[in-house]
Design a protein around this motif. Structure first.
Motif, mmCIF file in Angstrom:
data_model
loop_
_atom_site.group_PDB
_atom_site.id
_atom_site.type_symbol
_atom_site.label_atom_id
_atom_site.label_comp_id
_atom_site.label_asym_id
_atom_site.label_seq_id
_atom_site.Cartn_x
_atom_site.Cartn_y
_atom_site.Cartn_z
ATOM 1 N N GLY A 178 33.462 43.233 23.687
ATOM 2 C CA GLY A 178 32.652 42.718 24.786
ATOM 3 C C GLY A 178 33.115 43.142 26.162
ATOM 4 N N LEU A 179 34.307 43.730 26.275
ATOM 5 C CA LEU A 179 34.810 44.162 27.575
ATOM 6 C C LEU A 179 34.875 45.684 27.663
ATOM 7 C CD1 LEU A 179 37.791 41.715 28.319
ATOM 8 C CD2 LEU A 179 35.376 41.469 28.939
ATOM 9 N N PHE A 180 34.820 46.203 28.880
ATOM 10 C CA PHE A 180 35.041 47.622 29.125
ATOM 11 C C PHE A 180 35.735 47.795 30.464
ATOM 12 C CE2 PHE A 180 30.757 46.631 30.685
ATOM 13 C CZ PHE A 180 30.823 47.076 31.998
ATOM 14 N N VAL A 181 36.521 48.858 30.577
ATOM 15 C CA VAL A 181 37.211 49.191 31.819
ATOM 16 C C VAL A 181 36.301 50.068 32.665
ATOM 17 C CG1 VAL A 181 39.182 50.414 32.824
ATOM 18 C CG2 VAL A 181 39.499 48.992 30.783
ATOM 19 N N LEU A 182 36.223 49.795 33.965
ATOM 20 C CA LEU A 182 35.393 50.584 34.866
ATOM 21 C C LEU A 182 36.122 51.867 35.253
ATOM 22 C CD1 LEU A 182 34.097 47.704 35.083
ATOM 23 C CD2 LEU A 182 33.477 48.319 37.431
ATOM 24 N N GLY A 183 35.507 52.998 34.957
ATOM 25 C CA GLY A 183 36.065 54.287 35.343
ATOM 26 C C GLY A 183 37.390 54.573 34.660
ATOM 27 N N ARG A 184 38.150 55.452 35.300
ATOM 28 C CA ARG A 184 39.471 55.833 34.786
ATOM 29 C C ARG A 184 40.505 55.538 35.878
ATOM 30 N NH1 ARG A 184 35.979 59.794 33.540
ATOM 31 N NH2 ARG A 184 36.627 61.058 35.318
ATOM 32 N N PRO A 185 41.089 54.349 35.839
ATOM 33 C CA PRO A 185 42.054 53.971 36.883
ATOM 34 C C PRO A 185 43.200 54.970 36.993
ATOM 35 C CG PRO A 185 41.459 52.071 35.543
ATOM 36 C CD PRO A 185 40.889 53.273 34.851
#
Length: 537
Positions: A428-435
């Motif tokens: 249910g979660l995702f990381v935004l972009g590529r930190p």
């Protein structure tokens, strides 16, 4: 001539008689609307990766064209402020509002300890906030406190009286410049700068210097600056203070500054553009090289906000991380802001603003000769400044050293990778972009991420809420190097809690989760804000 005009009018009336009067009324309005929205529509077609941001901008622009809408928005903003001010008494019932008849003397220390005991337990639980590792009672904390106390009485405004502080400030600036490009061959002169009270003041001074530099160089008297949507709100403050027109441009699909979109806003009044390394919301470094090329092409200033990354990115690069160019080695960069009180591990209230050369920096100074007090020259927003903070920053940098910063960077970059991977494994979660660094923003298409944040708050975690898109982030510090497993465990459980019973969190925390809360509830936080606003009136 009159006959020709009459014939033309008759022809026009015959041609238009076939159309409904309403259509004739709406056509020019539609044309005006289309012309107003053309830049946004063009950006949407040319940059499909930023569709959501562009669509939002179009919708907001349309709404603001409707008579009364802009006024309504401003009235709603006013209501929020009025509500805070009207409720002021609820936050000040037990505040000291008058001097005590008899001073408390050394007994005031007990009062300080008591008030401090009511603060949030921040160790390892807050996004950013405290960057130094360990406990307040030992190690680096104690060193900084002692350095500050030794020079608490000093003031950099009086350099002839406190030459020690002048030396400390000069060395802090020089050491900071050395890790951000002065060791390399940079064109344009010697990198120089000053210490400030924080990133906002550093940015404010950089904008002021760029404005006045561009006025002297190009005669610009109606200055404008262009920033990405992800740039810090300090630029909005600078624009308001310094009477500069501000353009915020949507980021691209990778949450980076959209260089082509920024270029479309450049005109004869543009004084500067902005990039972040990394941006506060998503921890992603903007394409500084491309922005530098754009600045050189149009002969304007480029400020890089390195407040977060200044004491991480140079060392991460040395450790082998793939860090893109971000400092004065990029030729178009004219100024940089970097906070010592973040990953520089200095005391709160210490930052540095740097310039490529003295020609730009001289516009930072204010010199007054006309008043009756004699010559007054000040390099910063403040006149008097706390020399103890300068000494504390110098002590921090000298005590940690290059090896210490490399070690600290390795720890926080490793915990950043661990938490990124852990978030991606939570359904249910995702990381935004590529930190690129130590800020990790994450969202969800399945649960209300703000409700997840509420439940995390009830467990003592203090994260940052973001928008466009809705998300939250954690800014990792040395305080977080030992809590990765705890954080991921709580986050997973909170996501499940919201998934299983989403309606329980409609207006805040459900009682079962709020009962064990370790932070003030929303009402208490609002009271504190109210009291603060009133106490500073």
């Amino acid at each position: 001539m009159g006959k020709l005009i009459s014939e033309w009018r008759a022809w026009a009336n015959r041609a238009l008689s076939e159309y409904e009067p309403l259509a004739l009324l709406l056509f020019p309005l539609a044309a005006f609307l289309l012309a107003s929205l053309f830049p946004l529509i063009f950006r949407l077609l040319d940059h499909p990766g930023s569709i959501k941001g562009a669509l939002f901008s179009i919708v907001m622009a349309i709404l603001r064209l409707i008579p009364g809408v802009t006024g309504y928005i401003e009235r709603e903003k006013g209501k929020v402020v009025d509500k805070l001010q009207a409720s002021v008494k609820s936050g000040r019932e037990n505040w000291q509002t008058e001097l005590p008849r008899a001073g408390l003397g050394i007994g005031v220390l007990e009062r300080l300890k008591f008030e401090k005991s009511k603060d949030v337990q921040w160790k390892g639980r807050c996004s950013g906030t405290v960057y130094i590792g360990g406990s307040e009672s030992d190690g680096h904390f104690s060193l900084i406190n002692e350095a500050y106390s030794m020079f608490a009485h000093t003031n950099p405004l009086h350099l002839e009286i406190f030459p020690s502080i002048a030396r400390f400030e000069g060395e802090v600036v020089a050491m900071t410049a050395s890790i951000l490009g002065s060791r390399e061959k940079t064109s344009g002169g010697q990198i120089c700068g000053n210490m400030t009270s924080g990133g906002t003041e550093s940015i404010l001074l950089a904008v002021k210097s760029s404005r006045d530099y561009m006025k002297a160089k190009k005669g610009i008297v109606k200055p404008e600056m262009i920033i990405p949507e992800s740039a810090h709100s300090a630029y909005d403050k600078a624009a308001q203070y310094l009477n500069i027109k501000l353009w915020r441009v949507p980021v691209n699909g990778d949450f980076q500054a959209d260089v082509k979109a920024i270029q479309r806003y450049v005109n004869k009044n543009t004084i500067m553009i902005v990039g972040s390394a990394p941006g506060f919301p998503h921890g992603i470094v903007d394409p500084i090289e491309e922005l530098g090329d754009l600045a050189l092409q149009f002969n304007i200033c480029l400020h890089v906000d390195l407040c977060l990354g200044g004491f991480v990115l140079p060392f991460a690069r040395k450790l082998g991380y793939p860090i893109p160019p971000f400092d004065f080695t990029v030729q178009g960069v004219t100024s940089i802001s970097v906070d010592v009180h973040k990953y520089g591990l200095g005391p709160k209230g210490t930052s540095v603003v740097l310039y490529r050369n003295h020609e730009i920096r001289k516009h930072q100074f204010v010199a007054v000769t006309e008043w009756s007090g004699g010559l007054y020259v000040s390099p910063s927003v403040a006149g008097s400044r706390p020399g103890g903070l300068v000494a504390g920053a110098w002590a921090a940098m000298m005590s940690v050293g290059e090896e210490g910063y490399l070690e600290a960077t390795k720890k926080i970059m490793e915990v950043s990778k661990t938490i990124q991977q852990g978030i991606k494994q939570i359904p249910g979660l995702f990381v935004l972009g590529r930190p690129d660094m130590t800020v990790i923003a994450f969202g969800s298409d399945e649960v209300d991420i703000f409700k997840v944040n509420d439940v995390m708050s009830s467990r003592g975690w203090h994260l940052n809420a973001l928008q466009r898109p809705n998300s939250i982030h954690i800014c990792l510090t040395l305080q977080h190097t030992v809590i990765a497993e705890d954080f991921l465990k709580d986050l997973k459980e909170c996501v499940i809690a919201v998934q299983e019973n989403p309606n329980a969190f409609e207006d805040g925390l459900a009682p079962i989760y709020g009962a064990a809360a370790k932070m003030p509830d929303r009402g208490t936080v609002q009271d504190l804000l109210i009291a603060y606003m009133d106490s500073t009136c």
